[in-house]
Design an enzyme around this catalytic site. Sequence first.
Site, PDB file in Angstrom:
ATOM      1  N   ASN A   1       0.864  -1.188   0.000  1.00 24.62           N
ATOM      2  CA  ASN A   1       0.000   0.000   0.000  1.00 24.62           C
ATOM      3  C   ASN A   1       0.898   1.235   0.000  1.00 24.62           C
ATOM      4  OD1 ASN A   1      -1.868   1.995   0.445  1.00 24.62           O
ATOM      5  ND2 ASN A   1      -2.382   1.364   2.539  1.00 24.62           N
TER       6      ASN A   1
ATOM      7  N   LYS B   1       0.080   4.243  -0.431  1.00 27.60           N
ATOM      8  CA  LYS B   1      -0.622   5.413   0.119  1.00 27.60           C
ATOM      9  C   LYS B   1      -0.401   6.634  -0.785  1.00 27.60           C
ATOM     10  CE  LYS B   1      -0.216   3.359   4.640  1.00 27.60           C
ATOM     11  NZ  LYS B   1      -0.200   3.511   6.077  1.00 27.60           N
TER      12      LYS B   1
ATOM     13  N   HIS C   1      -9.856   1.138   4.593  1.00 27.37           N
ATOM     14  CA  HIS C   1      -8.595   1.394   5.307  1.00 27.37           C
ATOM     15  C   HIS C   1      -8.840   2.388   6.441  1.00 27.37           C
ATOM     16  CE1 HIS C   1      -4.520   2.561   6.222  1.00 27.37           C
ATOM     17  NE2 HIS C   1      -4.128   1.470   5.590  1.00 27.37           N
TER      18      HIS C   1
ATOM     19  N   GLU D   1      -5.856  -5.040  10.503  1.00 24.12           N
ATOM     20  CA  GLU D   1      -4.893  -3.959  10.685  1.00 24.12           C
ATOM     21  C   GLU D   1      -5.245  -3.171  11.937  1.00 24.12           C
ATOM     22  OE1 GLU D   1      -2.610  -2.680   7.033  1.00 24.12           O
ATOM     23  OE2 GLU D   1      -4.470  -1.551   6.976  1.00 24.12           O
TER      24      GLU D   1
ATOM     25  N   GLY E   1       1.976   2.213  10.950  1.00 26.97           N
ATOM     26  CA  GLY E   1       2.964   3.292  10.883  1.00 26.97           C
ATOM     27  C   GLY E   1       3.591   3.630  12.222  1.00 26.97           C
TER      28      GLY E   1
ATOM     29  N   SER F   1       2.874  -2.140  10.555  1.00 25.07           N
ATOM     30  CA  SER F   1       4.304  -2.151  10.870  1.00 25.07           C
ATOM     31  C   SER F   1       5.028  -3.444  10.491  1.00 25.07           C
ATOM     32  CB  SER F   1       4.531  -1.822  12.352  1.00 25.07           C
ATOM     33  OG  SER F   1       4.138  -0.484  12.608  1.00 25.07           O
TER      34      SER F   1
ATOM     35  N   GLY G   1       2.616  -1.202   4.398  1.00 23.70           N
ATOM     36  CA  GLY G   1       2.558   0.215   4.052  1.00 23.70           C
ATOM     37  C   GLY G   1       3.959   0.765   3.878  1.00 23.70           C
ATOM     38  N   GLY G   2       4.458   1.434   4.914  1.00 21.38           N
ATOM     39  CA  GLY G   2       5.766   2.111   4.866  1.00 21.38           C
ATOM     40  C   GLY G   2       6.872   1.291   4.210  1.00 21.38           C
TER      41      GLY G   2
HETATM   42  P1  PGA Z   1       2.380   0.294   7.768  1.00 15.39           P
HETATM   43  O1  PGA Z   1       0.964   0.529   7.091  1.00 15.39           O
HETATM   44  O2  PGA Z   1       2.968  -0.970   7.179  1.00 15.39           O
HETATM   45  O3  PGA Z   1       3.192   1.509   7.413  1.00 15.39           O
HETATM   46  O4  PGA Z   1       2.154   0.169   9.248  1.00 15.39           O
HETATM   47  C1  PGA Z   1       0.085  -0.508   6.823  1.00 15.39           C
HETATM   48  C2  PGA Z   1      -1.161   0.013   6.177  1.00 15.39           C
HETATM   49  O5  PGA Z   1      -1.575   1.136   6.503  1.00 15.39           O
HETATM   50  O6  PGA Z   1      -1.776  -0.633   5.325  1.00 15.39           O
END
Ligand code: PGA
Length: 245
Positions: A10, A12, A89, A161, A167, A204, A225-226
Site C-alpha cells: 500500500n 498510500k 482502510h 490492521e 505506521g 508495521s 505500508g511504509g
Molecule cells: P504500515 O501501514 O505498514 O506503514 O504500518 C500498513 C497500512 O496502513 O496498510
Amino acid sequence: MENEKIVVGNLKTKMNIEEISQYLKVINKEVISEQVIICPTSIYIPYFLKQRYKVGLQNTFINEDGPYTGEITPNQATSMGIHYTIIGHSERRINLNEDDELINKKMISAVKSNMNIILCIGETIEEKQMLKTDMVLRRQLVNALNGLSIDMLHNVIIAYEPVWAIGTNNVASIKEIERTANYIKMIVHQNRGYKNMRVIYGGSVNEQNIKELNQIKNISGFLVGGASTDTDKFLSIINEVVVNQ
Ligand code: PGA
C-alpha cells in the site's frame, strides 16, 4: 491462487513522480510474482500496469458507474485491467469519516464488478484498552459483508490492521494475530456461512519482523505500508513470503 500467500504493498500517497520512476526501475525488474499486489496512488497506476505483479486501487466508489466527480468506479478499474481494491482502510475511516454503511456499499459495488477486495478492519488503541477489540471487529465485519453471497465472498480477503500498529513500529504479537485471525474466520463462518475466509495481517510489517510473522499458520499474507515504499525492504518481505514459501 486461493491457497497461496499474498503480499499487498500500500503505497498510500507516498512518492512524487521522480521517486516513483526510481522505484519502478527496481520493482518492475525484480517483482515477478502475481502473488504481489501493488497499490500505488491512483494517478500513477498507468506506470505500474502490464508488469508481472498485480495492481490494485486504494479505494473505489460506492456505485459501479455514473457521474461522481473525483471518484474512481469499479467498472473503470476493471476496464483498465485492475482487479484489486482496498476498502475500509483506517486512514479513510478516520480522515474521511467512512462508516460501516458506506464501506458496505463500496464492497457491494466492487464485487458486482468482479473485483477482488482487501477489506481492512481493526481496533484503535482506546478500543483495545477497553477490551473492545472483538466487539469492534465483529461490528466492522458483519456490516461490511452484509448482503454478500458466498460466491462473492470468494473475492474478499480480510486485512486485520490494528490502528495502533499502523505506521508506529508497534507490530501486533504473533499470539494476537493468530487469535484474531481465528476470530475473524469464525465470525465470517457464523454470520455468512462461509468457512474459508482468507485473513492477512497489516501494521508495521517490515524486513526485520517478517521472518517471524511469516511463521503464523492461519494467515494468508501481509499488507505492507511504509516498508513497501523502500525497494530493498519490500523485496526482502516478498522474498520471505512469496519466493521462499
Ligand atoms: P504500515 O501501514 O505498514 O506503514 O504500518 C500498513 C497500512 O496502513 O496498510
